[in-house]
Motif scaffolding. Structure first.
Motif, PDB file in Angstrom:
ATOM      1  N   ASP A  40      -5.428  -5.610   9.243  1.00  0.00           N
ATOM      2  CA  ASP A  40      -4.901  -5.687  10.596  1.00  0.00           C
ATOM      3  C   ASP A  40      -3.382  -5.635  10.575  1.00  0.00           C
ATOM      4  N   ASN A  41      -2.774  -5.677  11.750  1.00  0.00           N
ATOM      5  CA  ASN A  41      -1.313  -5.738  11.831  1.00  0.00           C
ATOM      6  C   ASN A  41      -0.804  -6.965  11.072  1.00  0.00           C
ATOM      7  N   GLY A  42       0.246  -6.758  10.295  1.00  0.00           N
ATOM      8  CA  GLY A  42       0.810  -7.852   9.514  1.00  0.00           C
ATOM      9  C   GLY A  42       0.141  -8.074   8.180  1.00  0.00           C
ATOM     10  N   ALA A  43      -0.809  -7.206   7.824  1.00  0.00           N
ATOM     11  CA  ALA A  43      -1.526  -7.374   6.551  1.00  0.00           C
ATOM     12  C   ALA A  43      -0.692  -6.957   5.352  1.00  0.00           C
ATOM     13  N   GLY A  44       0.318  -6.107   5.580  1.00  0.00           N
ATOM     14  CA  GLY A  44       1.137  -5.622   4.468  1.00  0.00           C
ATOM     15  C   GLY A  44       1.012  -4.129   4.233  1.00  0.00           C
ATOM     16  N   LYS A  45       0.251  -3.434   5.080  1.00  0.00           N
ATOM     17  CA  LYS A  45       0.035  -2.000   4.885  1.00  0.00           C
ATOM     18  C   LYS A  45       1.336  -1.206   4.959  1.00  0.00           C
ATOM     19  N   SER A  46       2.178  -1.527   5.957  1.00  0.00           N
ATOM     20  CA  SER A  46       3.428  -0.785   6.120  1.00  0.00           C
ATOM     21  C   SER A  46       4.364  -0.988   4.926  1.00  0.00           C
ATOM     22  N   THR A  47       4.418  -2.209   4.419  1.00  0.00           N
ATOM     23  CA  THR A  47       5.260  -2.476   3.246  1.00  0.00           C
ATOM     24  C   THR A  47       4.758  -1.702   2.040  1.00  0.00           C
ATOM     25  N   LEU A  48       3.439  -1.657   1.866  1.00  0.00           N
ATOM     26  CA  LEU A  48       2.865  -0.907   0.751  1.00  0.00           C
ATOM     27  C   LEU A  48       3.225   0.572   0.851  1.00  0.00           C
ATOM     28  N   ILE A  49       3.119   1.141   2.059  1.00  0.00           N
ATOM     29  CA  ILE A  49       3.480   2.539   2.257  1.00  0.00           C
ATOM     30  C   ILE A  49       4.932   2.772   1.865  1.00  0.00           C
ATOM     31  N   LYS A  50       5.828   1.890   2.309  1.00  0.00           N
ATOM     32  CA  LYS A  50       7.255   2.072   2.037  1.00  0.00           C
ATOM     33  C   LYS A  50       7.561   2.004   0.549  1.00  0.00           C
ATOM     34  N   ILE A  51       6.828   1.188  -0.192  1.00  0.00           N
ATOM     35  CA  ILE A  51       7.018   1.118  -1.642  1.00  0.00           C
ATOM     36  C   ILE A  51       6.545   2.411  -2.301  1.00  0.00           C
ATOM     37  N   LEU A  52       5.363   2.887  -1.907  1.00  0.00           N
ATOM     38  CA  LEU A  52       4.813   4.106  -2.494  1.00  0.00           C
ATOM     39  C   LEU A  52       5.650   5.331  -2.140  1.00  0.00           C
ATOM     40  N   ALA A  53       6.252   5.310  -0.942  1.00  0.00           N
ATOM     41  CA  ALA A  53       7.038   6.451  -0.482  1.00  0.00           C
ATOM     42  C   ALA A  53       8.474   6.416  -0.985  1.00  0.00           C
ATOM     43  N   GLY A  54       8.857   5.367  -1.698  1.00  0.00           N
ATOM     44  CA  GLY A  54      10.201   5.294  -2.241  1.00  0.00           C
ATOM     45  C   GLY A  54      11.241   4.758  -1.283  1.00  0.00           C
ATOM     46  N   LEU A  55      10.809   4.206  -0.153  1.00  0.00           N
ATOM     47  CA  LEU A  55      11.751   3.647   0.811  1.00  0.00           C
ATOM     48  C   LEU A  55      12.215   2.248   0.410  1.00  0.00           C
ATOM     49  N   HIS A  56      11.317   1.465  -0.185  1.00  0.00           N
ATOM     50  CA  HIS A  56      11.644   0.120  -0.644  1.00  0.00           C
ATOM     51  C   HIS A  56      11.224  -0.042  -2.101  1.00  0.00           C
ATOM     52  N   LYS A  57      11.994  -0.823  -2.841  1.00  0.00           N
ATOM     53  CA  LYS A  57      11.609  -1.144  -4.215  1.00  0.00           C
ATOM     54  C   LYS A  57      10.835  -2.455  -4.227  1.00  0.00           C
ATOM     55  N   PRO A  58       9.811  -2.557  -5.064  1.00  0.00           N
ATOM     56  CA  PRO A  58       9.086  -3.822  -5.153  1.00  0.00           C
ATOM     57  C   PRO A  58       9.954  -4.913  -5.769  1.00  0.00           C
ATOM     58  N   THR A  59       9.670  -6.141  -5.393  1.00  0.00           N
ATOM     59  CA  THR A  59      10.385  -7.279  -5.970  1.00  0.00           C
ATOM     60  C   THR A  59       9.902  -7.565  -7.374  1.00  0.00           C
ATOM     61  N   GLU A  60       8.589  -7.364  -7.585  1.00  0.00           N
ATOM     62  CA  GLU A  60       8.031  -7.521  -8.926  1.00  0.00           C
ATOM     63  C   GLU A  60       6.861  -6.573  -9.102  1.00  0.00           C
ATOM     64  N   GLY A  61       6.429  -6.441 -10.353  1.00  0.00           N
ATOM     65  CA  GLY A  61       5.304  -5.574 -10.664  1.00  0.00           C
ATOM     66  C   GLY A  61       5.739  -4.217 -11.179  1.00  0.00           C
ATOM     67  N   GLU A  62       4.746  -3.392 -11.504  1.00  0.00           N
ATOM     68  CA  GLU A  62       4.990  -2.077 -12.086  1.00  0.00           C
ATOM     69  C   GLU A  62       4.302  -0.996 -11.259  1.00  0.00           C
ATOM     70  N   ILE A  63       4.943   0.176 -11.222  1.00  0.00           N
ATOM     71  CA  ILE A  63       4.348   1.383 -10.658  1.00  0.00           C
ATOM     72  C   ILE A  63       4.282   2.411 -11.770  1.00  0.00           C
ATOM     73  N   LEU A  64       3.105   2.961 -12.003  1.00  0.00           N
ATOM     74  CA  LEU A  64       2.921   3.978 -13.033  1.00  0.00           C
ATOM     75  C   LEU A  64       2.415   5.267 -12.393  1.00  0.00           C
TER      76      LEU A  64
END
Length: 255
Positions: A40-64
């Protein structure tokens, strides 16, 4: 074809100051599969999209990508790895012709910057025909197309320019039944052509029609990770509606 996942997230989180938008997200996407990310709204979907699209960098974790760790510093970095994001608003210019929107920012030009209009029109018509949309004239304004057709233009454009992974942001959210069906068919067509697809949606019925894997987010956390064989539509819908909490409430109300 590489045996590695197109993309994999390991323990990815994102915080904005004291606010934590995502925590410990783990997912992977393979070629020829549709991974549905629900919430639902506020679940984190938009943040996930922005990380995958290169708009935001994650605070922790790895992307491969293809098994190699990457760091996206911009949307161009994501695109260079074959990851194309189609946002809900599509970022089209409504009064421009369909063919101009298809090549927007990547026009074919010759000497002195002159655009090869005939070639671009032909390619646009051919690619849309390949996707099952036959427009009498690709010179009509894209605003004159239905919402479903505009989504398909955006999907076809991403495929033409070399995307290996499509991220689709709520592509059926503002559409009726017929137009939603059109978009879902083309999501399946993209999968059948060997692309990986991340389908972001709040609609479990749409997700279940095309999904191979289902990730459910709730308040920034991963609540479910299930394959199509591991969950029914009823179970997916129940989890979206609150899962165990809803069941407990129902038992209380029955007393």
């Amino acid at each position: 074809m590489s045996e590695e996942h197109i993309i994999e997230l390991r323990g990815v989180g994102k915080a904005y100051g004291a606010f934590r938008a995502l925590s410990d997200i783990n997912l992977s996407v393979d070629a020829g599969t549709v991974t549905c990310v629900l919430g639902d709204n506020g679940a984190g979907k938009s943040t996930l999209i922005k990380i995958l699209a290169g708009l935001h960098k994650p605070t922790e974790g790895e992307i491969l990508v293809d098994g190699e760790e990457v760091s996206f510093g911009s949307p161009r970095d994501s695109l260079d790895h074959g990851i194309a994001t189609v946002y809900q608003d599509l970022a089209v210019v409504g009064e421009m012709p369909v063919w101009r929107n298809f090549f927007l920012g990547q026009e074919l030009t010759g000497r002195f910057g002159k655009m090869h209009e005939a070639e671009m029109r032909e390619i646009t018509h051919e690619r849309l025909h390949h996707m099952g949309i036959d427009l009498p004239d690709v010179a009509v304004p894209i605003a004159s197309l239905s919402g479903g057709q505009r989504q398909v233009v955006a999907i076809a454009r991403a495929m033409y320019f070399g995307a290996r992974l499509l991220i689709l942001d709520e592509p059926t959210a503002a559409l009726g039944v017929k137009q939603s069906g059109m978009v879902l068919r083309f999501i399946a067509a993209a999968r059948d052509e060997g692309l990986g697809v991340i389908f972001i949606t709040h609609n479990p019925h749409h997700a279940y029609l095309v999904g191979d894997r289902f990730i459910l987010l709730n308040l920034g956390r991963q609540k479910m990770d299930a394959s199509r064989d591991g969950v029914t539509l009823d179970e997916l819908t129940l989890e979206m509606a609150g899962g165990g909490e809803l069941s407990s409430l129902a038992h209380e109300l029955e007393r």
